[in-house]
Enzyme design. Structure first.
Site, PDB file in Angstrom:
ATOM      1  N   ASP A  30      30.508  19.558  88.895  1.00 38.18           N
ATOM      2  CA  ASP A  30      31.611  20.173  89.613  1.00 38.18           C
ATOM      3  C   ASP A  30      32.316  19.088  90.424  1.00 38.18           C
ATOM      4  O   ASP A  30      33.141  18.352  89.899  1.00 38.18           O
ATOM      5  CB  ASP A  30      31.055  21.296  90.491  1.00 38.18           C
ATOM      6  N   VAL A  86      30.723  30.428  87.567  1.00 39.15           N
ATOM      7  CA  VAL A  86      29.925  30.857  86.417  1.00 39.15           C
ATOM      8  C   VAL A  86      28.488  31.162  86.835  1.00 39.15           C
ATOM      9  O   VAL A  86      27.963  30.566  87.776  1.00 39.15           O
ATOM     10  CB  VAL A  86      29.941  29.799  85.294  1.00 39.15           C
TER      11      VAL A  86
END
Length: 181
Positions: free
Chosen positions: A107, A157
């Site tokens: 990320d 997610v």
């Protein structure tokens, strides 16, 4: 029954079958590197299912790596941020070995950058990274994975080891919470 309704609120992004096929391909790519005394270092908690499946797939491609775990924390209450800290360190010898860091999602890049620097400083022969999901939209640190499962949209997610408030890790697929896509 509450768990079933919670799972229905998750829109599948990658199916269990897609994940299995991609992991087998990743294992083939890792095995092709001809690693010397390979050590897989799984970043906990989110990567535990991915790491287990990858290790089995690596075996199928002729590798028998040692596996260890590192628990790194940089997540506050549901968000990324802050300094990366070692919550549980690896116990395996690193010096002279080819290390592959396995993580669920790339990320901001801070965690992977920290882990790579840490293992390199301990004398690893090489440090590569195998990431299941690459979410480039939120990158803060210039780090690129060596092996990538899937490109990830800029959404939160869950499933396949990844959670939201300690829920959804058990899902056999990766999905997006409805309303976040």
């Amino acid at each position: 029954m509450a768990d079933a309704s919670a799972a229905e609120a998750v829109k599948p992004l990658f199916s269990a079958g897609e994940i299995a096929r991609r992991i087998d391909a990743l294992a083939g790519d890792v095995a092709a590197c001809e690693l010397h005394d390979p050590l897989i270092v799984a970043v906990l908690k989110g990567s535990f299912i991915f790491a287990a499946d990858l290790i089995r797939a690596l075996h199928g491609h002729g590798l028998s790596p040692e596996i260890d775990f590192i628990f790194l924390g940089s997540y506050g209450a549901g968000t990324t941020g802050g300094e990366v800290k070692i919550l549980r360190d690896v116990s395996s010898a690193i010096e002279g070995r080819d290390v592959v860091i396995v993580d669920d999602i790339l990320d901001s890049g801070r965690t992977l950058d920290f882990a790579k620097g840490l293992l390199e400083s301990r004398g690893a022969r090489s440090v590569r990274s195998c990431i299941l999901l690459d979410k480039t939209a939120r990158r803060e640190v210039d780090v690129t994975p060596d092996f990538t499962g899937f490109a990830c949209p800029d959404a939160f997610v869950v499933g396949y080891g990844m959670d939201l408030g300690h829920r959804y890790r058990e899902l056999p697929f990766i999905g997006v919470i409805e309303g976040d896509a």
